[in-house]
Write an enzyme that holds these catalytic residues in place. Structure first.
Site, short mmCIF file in Angstrom:
data_model
loop_
_atom_site.label_atom_id
_atom_site.label_comp_id
_atom_site.label_asym_id
_atom_site.label_seq_id
_atom_site.Cartn_x
_atom_site.Cartn_y
_atom_site.Cartn_z
N ALA A 1 -50.53 28.82 22.71
CA ALA A 1 -49.99 29.03 21.37
C ALA A 1 -49.43 30.45 21.24
CB ALA A 1 -51.08 28.79 20.33
N ALA B 1 0.83 -1.21 0.00
CA ALA B 1 0.00 0.00 0.00
C ALA B 1 0.86 1.25 0.00
CB ALA B 1 -0.91 -0.01 1.23
N ARG C 1 -2.46 7.41 -11.36
CA ARG C 1 -3.57 7.35 -12.33
C ARG C 1 -4.90 7.78 -11.72
NH1 ARG C 1 -1.87 1.31 -14.15
NH2 ARG C 1 -0.90 1.41 -12.09
N THR D 1 6.87 -3.47 -6.88
CA THR D 1 6.17 -4.32 -5.91
C THR D 1 7.10 -5.33 -5.22
OG1 THR D 1 5.45 -5.63 -7.83
CG2 THR D 1 3.84 -4.13 -6.88
N GLU E 1 4.46 -8.60 -17.34
CA GLU E 1 3.70 -7.35 -17.18
C GLU E 1 3.20 -6.85 -18.54
OE1 GLU E 1 2.65 -5.73 -14.24
OE2 GLU E 1 3.13 -7.81 -13.84
C1 UD1 Z 1 0.09 -5.16 -10.55
C2 UD1 Z 1 0.84 -6.38 -11.01
C3 UD1 Z 1 0.13 -6.98 -12.21
C4 UD1 Z 1 -1.28 -7.35 -11.81
C5 UD1 Z 1 -2.03 -6.15 -11.21
C6 UD1 Z 1 -3.31 -6.63 -10.57
C7 UD1 Z 1 3.23 -6.04 -10.53
C8 UD1 Z 1 4.56 -5.67 -11.08
N1 UD1 Z 1 2.20 -6.01 -11.37
O1 UD1 Z 1 0.13 -4.18 -11.58
O2 UD1 Z 1 0.81 -8.14 -12.67
O3 UD1 Z 1 -1.99 -7.84 -12.95
O4 UD1 Z 1 -1.24 -5.51 -10.19
O5 UD1 Z 1 -4.11 -5.57 -10.11
O6 UD1 Z 1 3.15 -6.36 -9.35
N2 UD1 Z 1 3.07 -0.73 -4.55
C9 UD1 Z 1 3.93 -0.52 -3.49
N3 UD1 Z 1 5.21 -0.15 -3.75
C10 UD1 Z 1 5.69 0.00 -5.02
C11 UD1 Z 1 4.79 -0.21 -6.09
C12 UD1 Z 1 3.51 -0.58 -5.83
O7 UD1 Z 1 3.55 -0.67 -2.34
O8 UD1 Z 1 6.88 0.34 -5.16
C13 UD1 Z 1 1.66 -1.12 -4.26
C14 UD1 Z 1 0.66 -0.11 -4.75
O9 UD1 Z 1 0.31 0.81 -3.71
C15 UD1 Z 1 -0.53 -0.98 -5.13
C16 UD1 Z 1 0.08 -2.33 -5.46
O10 UD1 Z 1 1.39 -2.32 -4.95
O11 UD1 Z 1 -1.43 -1.14 -4.06
C17 UD1 Z 1 0.11 -2.62 -6.97
O12 UD1 Z 1 0.84 -1.61 -7.64
P1 UD1 Z 1 0.35 -1.02 -9.03
O13 UD1 Z 1 1.35 -0.01 -9.47
O14 UD1 Z 1 -1.06 -0.61 -8.97
O15 UD1 Z 1 0.51 -2.31 -9.98
P2 UD1 Z 1 -0.27 -2.63 -11.34
O16 UD1 Z 1 0.34 -1.85 -12.43
O17 UD1 Z 1 -1.72 -2.50 -11.14
CA CA Z 2 -2.99 -1.79 -9.47
#
Ligand code: UD1
Ligand code: CA
Length: 461
Positions: free
Chosen positions: A423, A10, A16, A79, A155
């Site tokens: 009243a 999180a 976006r 992630t 990805e």
């Molecule tokens: C991600 C997945 C994708 C999947 C999709 C599902 C990866 C690389 N990709 O893409 O395969 O289909 O979710 O919804 O994992 N976050 C962090 N730290 C970071 C980056 C992200 O905590 O450095 C958290 C974000 O707050 C978010 C979650 O990880 O809650 C997912 O990140 P986001 O950038 O939304 O990934 P997607 O592009 O949606």
């Molecule tokens: Ca996402």
């Protein structure tokens, strides 16, 4: 569940969303997305939960409180980098580790449990929750080998045209053997289009190392959707709203038009309550059985007994006891307690007011900072004059008092039991029990005088 750990990601800003509010704090049916994830974990008894925070760390921690642990990801490098921050939390632990994203809020407890069960049955190093979706744009794709086994996740931005055509996506929910996760996570590199450390690469890493990687396909793909922008946020809202409404209907609540009924996630409603269109129930609202709500009842944190009727009204932080009727067009503000069988009629505003059993405020009144006893009749147009420009003052009305129409009760003031206010009175002194109070100019009649008044008789302007 013992020996089950969870890491919730999180830390992202959520660019976006184009919002000042951090993405995972955007509410779906009244509750922050990340709170939904944490609540689902709590529902399946996963107690060992760490949330990775970064952007808006303080706000996320304030929202979730101390029900989970936190680790900080001060720079958002992807992630996998986020999961790496949780390594100290996971080191030395045995069992399974769930990885979840704070922006995937709709997952049901049933699916989460099924994923866990499947993972344990398969004795897999990792199990990924996948879904077949009509539009896989933006999601990581599940690449399987000729035997149908999961090979890796690619990805969206890194896909070849053939991979892009795959409709089976990575939901972002995984279950790992904790020790295998710890070994894989340190091997992730950032050699991809976005130069990020992808947690999805752990699947390929484990598979290349000859470990068992399983995939569990979600029965309902809709509940695995991720929310990256406001369009998806509205889709998530619509999905969850439908699920909440259906749960209440299955529990015996009649919802005349589910499409125009908005019930937040933590609301409870008793059986045989009937909800008319345009009703909005928010926060921790609790509704009893056999109530009639709406059309257009908007309630936030309301505690309501059984058999209450509310129509075209707004209620905030109020308590309403059984068999009361509210509205049409009433406004109940915080710290209002409406007793059993009370009638609050049209164009009545109540604030910090207690109304005893069977009391009636049928029309056009403001009752604020007041304690009204049982069986009181508050005549049309009665106003508690509670504010002197500097301070608020209290009005007390005893049991079975009768307040005549269009009276002003200038607080602080006390009307005794069984007292009667004539009243049109402006009462600024206490009225003893049983007394009649008249506080208005005596009427003067001047016989024949009307004819002498200048008037345009028979003419129109
Ligand atoms: C991600 C997945 C994708 C999947 C999709 C599902 C990866 C690389 N990709 O893409 O395969 O289909 O979710 O919804 O994992 N976050 C962090 N730290 C970071 C980056 C992200 O905590 O450095 C958290 C974000 O707050 C978010 C979650 O990880 O809650 C997912 O990140 P986001 O950038 O939304 O990934 P997607 O592009 O949606
Ligand atoms: Ca996402």
């Amino acid at each position: 569940m013992s020996n089950i750990h969870a890491v919730v990601l999180a830390a992202g800003q959520g660019t976006r969303m184009k919002s000042k509010l951090y993405k995972v704090l955007h509410p779906v049916c009244g509750k922050p997305m990340v709170q939904h994830v944490v609540d689902t974990l709590a529902a399946i008894q996963v107690k060992d939960v760490v949330v990775v925070v970064g952007h808006g760390a303080d706000a996320v921690q304030a929202a979730l409180g101390d029900q989970v642990s936190y680790v900080l990801q001060s720079e958002q490098l992807g992630t996998a980098h986020a999961v790496q921050q949780a390594v100290p939390f996971l080191t030395g632990k045995k069992g399974a580790t769930l990885i979840l994203y704070g922006d995937v809020p709709l997952l049901s407890t049933e699916t989460m449990e099924s994923l866990l069960r499947f993972h344990l049955e398969q004795k897999a190093a990792a199990t990924v929750l996948t879904a077949d979706v009509p539009d896989p744009t933006g999601y990581g794709r599940i690449i399987r080998d000729s035997a149908g086994e999961v090979l890796k996740i690619v990805e969206h931005k890194d896909t070849t045209p053939e991979e892009r055509a795959i409709s089976e996506i990575n939901t972002g929910i995984y279950c790992y053997d904790n020790e295998e996760l710890l070994k894989a996570i340190v091997q992730v590199k950032n050699d991809n289009v976005q130069k990020e450390y992808y947690v999805t690469d752990c699947i390929g890493i484990l598979r290349s190392a000859g470990k068992k990687v399983a995939a569990y396909r979600a029965v309902d793909p809709d509940e695995t959707m991720g929310v990256n922008d406001r369009v998806q946020l509205s889709q998530a809202e619509a999905y969850m709203r439908r699920r909440i409404n259906e749960t209440h209907m299955r529990n015996g609540v009649t919802i005349i038009d589910p499409l125009s009924t908005y019930i937040e996630a933590d609301v409870t409603i008793g059986a045989d309550t009937i909800i008319q269109p345009g009703t909005v129930l928010r926060g921790g609202t609790v509704i009893g059985t056999n109530c009639h709500l709406g059309p257009q009842a908007d309630m936030t944190n309301v505690q309501m007994g059984d058999g209450v009727t509310v129509s075209y009204s707004v209620l905030v932080d109020a308590q309403v006891e059984s068999d009361a009727t509210i509205g049409p067009f009433a406004y109940l503000r915080p710290q209002t307690l409406v007793g059993e069988g009370v009638k609050v009629g049209d164009f009545v505003e109540l604030k910090n007011a207690k109304l005893g059993k069977g009391t009636k405020v049928p029309h056009l009144s403001y009752i604020g900072d007041a304690e009204i006893g049982e069986g009181v009749n508050i005549g049309c147009g009665t106003i508690t004059v509670n504010y002197d420009g500097a301070k608020k003052h209290k009005t007390i009305v005893g049991d079975h008092a009768f307040i005549g129409c269009n009276s002003n009760l200038v607080a602080p003031v006390e009307i005794g039991k069984n007292a009667y206010v004539a009243a049109g009175s402006t009462i600024n002194q206490n009225v003893p029990d049983e007394a009649l109070a008249i506080a208005r100019e005596r009427q003067v009649n001047k016989p024949g005088y009307a004819a002498k008044l200048p008037r345009k008789q028979g003419k129109k302007d």
